[in-house]
Scaffold this active site. Structure first.
Site, PDB file in Angstrom:
ATOM      1  CB  ILE A 435      -1.029  31.277  39.053  1.00  7.10           C
ATOM      2  CG1 ILE A 435      -2.093  32.337  39.302  1.00  7.10           C
ATOM      3  CG2 ILE A 435       0.214  31.514  39.883  1.00  7.10           C
ATOM      4  CD1 ILE A 435      -2.525  32.428  40.764  1.00  7.10           C
ATOM      5  N   GLY A 436      -2.408  31.055  35.831  1.00  3.84           N
ATOM      6  CA  GLY A 436      -3.432  30.349  35.058  1.00  3.84           C
ATOM      7  C   GLY A 436      -3.922  31.248  33.949  1.00  3.84           C
ATOM      8  CB  SER A 437      -4.002  31.742  30.768  1.00  2.00           C
ATOM      9  OG  SER A 437      -3.532  30.522  30.282  1.00  2.00           O
ATOM     10  N   GLY A 438      -7.218  31.702  30.875  1.00  2.00           N
ATOM     11  CA  GLY A 438      -8.473  31.228  30.285  1.00  2.00           C
ATOM     12  C   GLY A 438      -8.731  32.008  29.024  1.00  2.00           C
ATOM     13  N   GLY A 441      -8.737  35.899  29.648  1.00  2.00           N
ATOM     14  CA  GLY A 441      -7.537  36.563  30.145  1.00  2.00           C
ATOM     15  C   GLY A 441      -6.735  35.656  31.058  1.00  2.00           C
ATOM     16  CD  GLU A 442      -2.124  35.929  30.247  1.00  2.00           C
ATOM     17  OE1 GLU A 442      -1.915  37.121  30.491  1.00  2.00           O
ATOM     18  OE2 GLU A 442      -1.780  35.368  29.201  1.00  2.00           O
ATOM     19  CB  VAL A 443      -5.571  33.760  37.125  1.00  2.00           C
ATOM     20  CG1 VAL A 443      -5.689  34.064  38.609  1.00  2.00           C
ATOM     21  CG2 VAL A 443      -6.944  33.520  36.534  1.00  2.00           C
ATOM     22  CG  ASP A 554     -19.069  26.164  35.528  1.00  2.00           C
ATOM     23  OD1 ASP A 554     -19.074  24.924  35.459  1.00  2.00           O
ATOM     24  OD2 ASP A 554     -18.201  26.873  34.987  1.00  2.00           O
TER      25      ASP A 554
END
Ligand code: 30K
EC number: 2.7.10.1
Length: 752
Positions: A435-438, A441-443, A554
């Site tokens: 559902i998401g990546s940074g 790593g990934e979520v 943040d």
């Protein structure tokens, strides 16, 4: 002849050439007299001076000296000159000559609606019902029904049902439940329900009604929300009685509070000499509902108050009860005086010995305490100091009070995690999609199998393969920090997977993803009240973090997550890695990474991050929410953002933003961080606004300029052409200044 719908038949003239004979007219069929119709017949045989008239009856209209019936689909409700009118919407006439039109099936006309009004129907259910639970109170907010049934007289009724065992088995809430402003006939789309029982399931039904709801046989449609209340302090001890009063002691008896809201751990009895509370008071603890207070002065009036304590905290003190101790006997014989003196001297000697012992041992012995009662004495109404977790901090720096433990304060950070987190076996996690990546790593979205329970939807953050040991440590530090938090507005940690090469953080799944994307995809679709409700959640989460001494650094809408009930939760904890993962964080000249647009000037300049700099970021989140995910400072460069803010410019109120909310943002952006509100104050301001929706009605004018903070010093305003920001800046800024730049017409409101 027919004149004015009255018929006049032949008449015989008068004998005299000058005489006039008065003749009465007869109204034609389906008409009635308005003023008696009459005419005069002259000797020459002429009709003269018509007086009065007839008008067509209800259901008939005038056509060529006659009254004819209204056609189908038309009606006339009263006698008069007017013509038949077409039936109003959602009504029809079944036969000619209708005096009123009947409503179509499922449509109704309220008792006070005129026949010319359209037929209407009950409204549909309200929408977007959201709840926010605070201890034993819940705030409900909703949006008006999509179908108002064609009427504007909508009000709302709330139904409260308590479900002690399961949601299927509910009963009406008790009479002690408080509805603010009221339970029925609510005009505004929000309600506070207070005095609920702690740890209890409730189901709330909000139904919309209008002027014809009572006429419809169909059941009313309602929006439903189920909630579970949290823990709460016990209610007030109400009845307190004096059992016995001696010269130096008083025995008291009281009743358990009506709503203990948990197991009562103890009662606290506070007592002081009347009118001397401010100077000193004493407390005594008891585990039962009676106690004897001794060591009192004879012949003195004392005030007693009792309160209960559970694991959730203390309840309110009871009403004060005054008792006068017995007067001392006037005379003593010599023997008694000698005895008293001896006892006093012995007492003094024992006390002196005790004091000396105490100084030597620096502790106290439980053996001196009564098993039931523990006595304490405070001066000037001060409470005893709380016990805090001792933590290591670098020498030379005095930290803010910090009641959470940083993983790096442990010798081996991995171990810190174990104290607060739960190891999950990898085989119990079923990953379904990304559902998401940074950067790190990934979520993913997936399910967690919990033995004996239904599978739970979760979000899984996995560290990218090929990580270094330091990256793994930093990655897991987020779990160590998150695991210490327990608050409805902070993302909840379910556990970690650290066995072998794996590194995963398992958290709750948030159905609506991150707040910025969510608002961008639902642009303009929420009421101000719903937006304020979301911000209240973020504020409450931040209040909790700042109370623990945790500085987020943040806080931004992208790091706030939204669940299926629009509840917002703060996420992204951890040490260095959070900012490394944040695409909005920029490298500073000193090598640190800082999300410039969200960060307070002093934190950018000197890296002095604090809860006050988090408050600044909260102000920017407020702006993001009210602007539905717009980028703060639009396409201005980071450099220009820093210099504009430094010069005193602040973001303007987003379109339609209530003045009170923009004021709160400006307060959060005070240059002097000591002047910014604290999160506790922010939450209470938002609560006040939620309770009085009319305060949100006044919108800030659509200000096209960046208004400088009113708190800034005010040197003489420079001439418009000399205003520093506009033409000298790069192309990005020039474009943005279409919004931000002051122009001569708005200059009076721009005080630099
Ligand atoms: O459900 C979710 N639970 C989460 C727990 C999610 C994300 C995090 N951490 C991320 C928060 C944002 N931050 C930005 C720098 C990165 C770490 C913790 C989470 C997400 C989600 C995943 C990645 C990024 C942002 C949010 C989530 N995304 C969703 C999208 C979603 N849940 C549900 C629906 C959806 O539809 C588009």
């Amino acid at each position: 002849m027919v004149r004015n719908l009255a018929a006049f038949s032949e008449a015989v003239t008068g004998a005299d050439s000058s005489s006039l004979v008065e003749v009465r007219g007869q109204c034609v069929r389906h008409s009635e007299e308005r003023d008696t119709p009459k005419m005069y017949c002259s000797a020459e045989g002429e009709w003269l001076v018509p007086i009065g008239k007839c008008v067509c009856s209800a259901g008939y209209e005038e056509r060529r000296d006659a009254c004819v019936a209204c056609e189908l689909g038309f009606y006339k409700s009263a006698p008069g000159d007017q013509l038949c009118a077409r039936c109003p919407p959602h009504s029809h006439s079944a036969a000619p000559a209708a005096q009123a039109c009947r409503c179509d099936l499922s449509y109704f006309r309220a008792a006070l609606d005129p026949p010319s009004a359209a037929c209407t129907r009950p409204p549909s259910a309200p929408v977007n019902l959201i709840s926010s639970v605070n201890g034993t109170s819940v705030t409900l907010e909703w949006a008006p029904p999509l179908d108002r049934g064609g009427r504007s007289d909508i009000t709302y009724n709330a139904v409260c049902r308590r479900c002690p065992w399961a949601l299927g088995h509910c009963e009406t809430c008790g009479g002690s439940t408080r509805f603010v402003p009221q339970q029925t006939s609510l005009v505004q789309a929000s309600l506070l329900v207070a005095n609920l029982l702690a740890h209890m399931n409730y189901s709330f039904w909000i139904e919309a009604v209008n002027g014809v709801s009572d006429l419809s046989p169909e059941p009313r449609r309602a929006a439903v929300v189920n909630i579970t209340t949290n823990q709460a302090a016990p209610s007030q001890v109400v009845v307190i009685r004096q059992e016995r009063a001696g010269q130096t002691s008083v025995s008291l008896l009281w009743q358990e509070p009506e709503q203990p809201n948990g197991i009562i751990l103890e009662y606290e009895i506070k007592y002081y000499e009347k009118d001397k509370e401010m100077q000193s008071y004493s407390t005594l603890k008891a585990v039962t509902t009676r106690a004897t207070v001794s060591g009192l002065k004879p012949g003195t009036r004392y005030v007693f108050q009792v309160r209960a304590r559970t694991s959730a905290g203390c309840g309110r003190f009871s009403q004060a009860m005054e008792v006068e101790t017995g007067k001392p006997r006037p005379r003593y014989d010599t023997r008694t005086i000698v005895w008293i003196c001896l006892t006093l001297i012995t007492g003094l000697v024992v006390l002196l010995l005790l004091v000396i012992c105490k100084k030597r041992h620096c502790g106290y012995s439980k053996a001196f305490q009564h098993s039931d009662e523990e006595k304490m004495h405070y001066q000037n109404g001060q409470a005893p100091p709380p016990v805090f977790l001792p933590l290591h901090h670098p020498p030379g720096k005095i930290p803010e009070p910090q009641f959470y433990a940083e993983p790096h304060t442990y010798e081996e950070p991995g171990r810190a995690g174990r104290g607060f987190t739960r190891e999950i076996e990898a085989s119990r996690i079923h990953i379904e999609k990304i559902i998401g990546s940074g950067e790190s790593g990934e979520v993913c979205y997936g399910h967690l199998q919990v033995p004996g329970q239904r599978d739970m939807p979760v979000a899984i953050k996995a560290l990218k393969a090929g990580y270094t040991e330091r990256q793994r440590r930093d990655f897991l530090s987020e779990a160590s920090i998150m695991g210490q938090f327990d608050h409805p507005n902070i993302i909840r940690l379910e556990g970690v997977v650290t066995r072998g090469q794996l590194a995963m953080i398992v958290t709750e799944y948030m159905e609506n993803g991150s707040l910025d994307t969510f608002l961008r995809t639902h642009d303009g679709q929420f009421t101000i009240m719903q937006l304020v409700g979301m911000l209240r959640g973020v504020g409450a989460g931040m209040r909790y973090l700042s109370d623990l001494g945790y500085v987020h650094r943040d806080l931004a809408a992208r790091n706030v997550l939204v669940d299926g009930n629009l509840v917002c939760k703060v996420s992204d904890f951890g040490l260095s890695r959070v900012l490394e993962d944040d695409p909005d964080a920029a490298y500073t000249t000193t090598g640190g990474k800082i999300p410039i647009r969200w960060t307070a000037p002093e934190a950018i300049a000197f890296r002095t991050f604090s809860s006050a700099s988090d408050v600044w970021s909260f102000g920017v989140v407020m702006w993001e929410v009210l602007a539905y995910g717009e980028r703060p400072y639009w396409n201005m460069t980071n450099r220009d953002v820093i210099s504009s803010v430094e010069e005193g410019y602040r973001l303007p109120a987003p379109m339609g933003c209530p003045r009170a909310l923009h004021q709160l943002m400006l307060d959060c952006w005070h240059k002097d961080r000591a002047q910014r509100p604290r999160f506790s104050q922010i939450v209470s301001v938002l609560d006040t606004l939620i309770r009085s929706p009319e305060s949100l009605r006044a919108t800030a004018t659509v200000n096209r300029c960046l208004a400088p903070t009113p708190a800034l010093p005010t040197p003489a305003p420079p001439a418009p052409a000399a205003l520093p920001a506009c033409p000298r800046q790069g192309p990005d800024l020039v474009q943005a200044l279409g919004w931000l730049c002051p122009d001569p017409w708005t200059r009076p409101s721009l005080v630099l």
